[in-house]
Scaffold this motif. Sequence first.
Motif, PDB file in Angstrom:
ATOM      1  N   LEU A 167      12.788  12.651   7.872  1.00 56.18           N
ATOM      2  CA  LEU A 167      11.343  12.567   7.656  1.00 56.18           C
ATOM      3  C   LEU A 167      10.972  11.780   6.395  1.00 56.18           C
ATOM      4  O   LEU A 167       9.799  11.581   6.104  1.00 56.18           O
ATOM      5  CB  LEU A 167      10.744  13.978   7.556  1.00 56.18           C
ATOM      6  N   ALA A 168      11.994  11.363   5.669  1.00 55.26           N
ATOM      7  CA  ALA A 168      11.713  10.703   4.382  1.00 55.26           C
ATOM      8  C   ALA A 168      10.968   9.382   4.595  1.00 55.26           C
ATOM      9  O   ALA A 168      11.328   8.583   5.454  1.00 55.26           O
ATOM     10  CB  ALA A 168      13.018  10.448   3.646  1.00 55.26           C
ATOM     11  N   ARG A 169       9.928   9.195   3.817  1.00 56.24           N
ATOM     12  CA  ARG A 169       9.169   7.937   3.848  1.00 56.24           C
ATOM     13  C   ARG A 169       9.031   7.411   2.429  1.00 56.24           C
ATOM     14  O   ARG A 169       8.832   8.198   1.496  1.00 56.24           O
ATOM     15  CB  ARG A 169       7.749   8.170   4.404  1.00 56.24           C
ATOM     16  N   VAL A 170       9.115   6.099   2.266  1.00 59.60           N
ATOM     17  CA  VAL A 170       8.984   5.538   0.920  1.00 59.60           C
ATOM     18  C   VAL A 170       7.556   5.773   0.420  1.00 59.60           C
ATOM     19  O   VAL A 170       6.590   5.368   1.069  1.00 59.60           O
ATOM     20  CB  VAL A 170       9.317   4.027   0.901  1.00 59.60           C
ATOM     21  N   ALA A 171       7.448   6.456  -0.701  1.00 61.84           N
ATOM     22  CA  ALA A 171       6.127   6.721  -1.280  1.00 61.84           C
ATOM     23  C   ALA A 171       5.760   5.620  -2.268  1.00 61.84           C
ATOM     24  O   ALA A 171       4.588   5.291  -2.449  1.00 61.84           O
ATOM     25  CB  ALA A 171       6.136   8.076  -1.986  1.00 61.84           C
ATOM     26  N   GLU A 172       6.798   5.054  -2.917  1.00 65.71           N
ATOM     27  CA  GLU A 172       6.521   4.083  -3.966  1.00 65.71           C
ATOM     28  C   GLU A 172       7.802   3.325  -4.305  1.00 65.71           C
ATOM     29  O   GLU A 172       8.885   3.908  -4.329  1.00 65.71           O
ATOM     30  CB  GLU A 172       6.060   4.860  -5.205  1.00 65.71           C
ATOM     31  N   HIS A 173       7.684   2.033  -4.504  1.00 65.39           N
ATOM     32  CA  HIS A 173       8.799   1.241  -5.031  1.00 65.39           C
ATOM     33  C   HIS A 173       8.308   0.605  -6.335  1.00 65.39           C
ATOM     34  O   HIS A 173       7.456  -0.277  -6.325  1.00 65.39           O
ATOM     35  CB  HIS A 173       9.235   0.168  -4.018  1.00 65.39           C
ATOM     36  N   CYS A 216       5.954  -2.541 -12.234  1.00 70.01           N
ATOM     37  CA  CYS A 216       4.831  -2.630 -11.301  1.00 70.01           C
ATOM     38  C   CYS A 216       5.244  -2.106  -9.939  1.00 70.01           C
ATOM     39  O   CYS A 216       6.437  -2.105  -9.592  1.00 70.01           O
ATOM     40  CB  CYS A 216       4.283  -4.047 -11.222  1.00 70.01           C
ATOM     41  N   ALA A 217       4.265  -1.641  -9.191  1.00 70.83           N
ATOM     42  CA  ALA A 217       4.525  -1.125  -7.845  1.00 70.83           C
ATOM     43  C   ALA A 217       4.576  -2.315  -6.894  1.00 70.83           C
ATOM     44  O   ALA A 217       3.696  -3.177  -6.924  1.00 70.83           O
ATOM     45  CB  ALA A 217       3.418  -0.166  -7.454  1.00 70.83           C
TER      46      ALA A 217
END
Length: 503
Positions: free
Chosen positions: A443-449, A472-473
């Motif tokens: 279920l893991a989803r990238v929230a922020e890079h 920076c994002a």
Amino acid sequence: MNDARAVLARELAIDTIDDRLYGSFVEHLGRAVYGGLYEPGHPLADREGFRGDVLDYVRALNTPIVRYPGGNFVSGYQWEDGVGPLEARPRRLDLAWKTLESNAFGTDEFVRWCRKAGTEPMMAINLGTRGVDEARSLVEYCNHPSGTKYSDWRIENGYAEPHNINVWCLGNEMDGDWQIGHKTAEEYGRLAEGAAKVMRWVDPTIEIVACGSSSRAMSTFPQWEATVLEHTYAHVDYISLHTYYGNRDGNTAHFLAQSIGMDSFIEEVVATCDFIRAKKRQKKRMMLSFDEWNVWFHSNQADREQPPWQQAPPLLEDLYTLEDALVVGCMLISLIKHCDRVRIACLAQLVNVIAPIFTATGGGIVKQTTYFPFQHASRYGRGIALDMKVDSPSYEDPVYDAVPYVEAVGVLAEDHGELTAFAVNRNQEETVVLDLDLRDFALARVAEHIALAHPDLKAVNTLNNPDQVAPCALNDSVEEAAGRTRIALPPASWNVVRFSLEA
Ligand code: AHR
């Protein structure tokens, strides 16, 4: 460029990270204390003379422990000079750094400062010019409640409650001939054993760190550790490691690879500890305190040119580049990968002296490039470390052989529903895709890079240009499809990929 492949899975857990892996260090050296932590008269100083802007920047790092007062300084320090009424405190020659020490800031001020900064003190005792007697009196001063010479002295100085300092270092870099009171391993081992015993007799709850080698390059390494532990194994909890890297010959590819030497250093110290454990039939496993680590080389020449006996001169004021921040990032990854044995680590240092925070005396403040990887690791790197089994394309280095372009480690904070991957791309020219197999985190989803990168590897932050290098994002760096997550790591970058584990 081929992709780097890696896995994030619970079964690859290394251990729970001790929060103290994100510790730091303040020494009486240059402008670390005077002009850094403490500057009465500065417009932002509080009633105790602590700079409010420095406190804010330190709090934002959330560093759980700060080692003090040295470093080389501690090996000539008389802690009694730094407590009691200010007007009675003597000025001294500090032979370690050839400066003048006013003693306006001492043990009590440091503990007060720690309370305000939201951190714990980690105290070093002087085993250079002093010994067992000083060891027991300083612990008595700091930790004994009342009713004795030293505890009552603390109370008289305005501190009714004991400071309750938990972690104590038995001197500093006693293997180095630059150290005041330098000793052989045999001499130090005997002295450290004697000091550790009386310190624990005064306060049985404390944790104690014995001095390991000042670097892996010391000719006495690792025999030093073996001999010291022969004497101290039963009486200490940690052995220390120190390492500084630099790009002296301008070979950035080699500089970026140096954390591989840090991995080896840790593993060699672990092997030495375990050899002595077997030899002594001990149950206890010795843990490691990597209590000085950083990049340090920019300021070496300027320091040689400083005249002696100044008060708080600008010493060790490295101005850090983006490439330095990447090395710091790789070093943080090395520490996290070894968190099963490295329980304490201290970025050396915290303010002005080879530090992530830089101030002008009487003026402003700036976050150096190295501030960011340290802050990210301290903020998102708490939980269970996961070995990511990175399979990365590599480049050749004469010392480290095949150096992977991608260095990475995972951290699982299940309670917060978070999973984080820290990664450095050592490739200076090209993006490298990190192809992740998320296995049991379906279920893991990238929230922020978040990435720290800059087209110029030598870019720095200064008081006049404070935001040249800033994290920076990234918005278009992630592809999530068919059970795989592909993350584009920009050339020469530090990356924090944060996943949310909730649907
Ligand atoms: O952090 C600067 C110096 O580096 C410390 O005083 C010493 O312990 C090490 O050599």
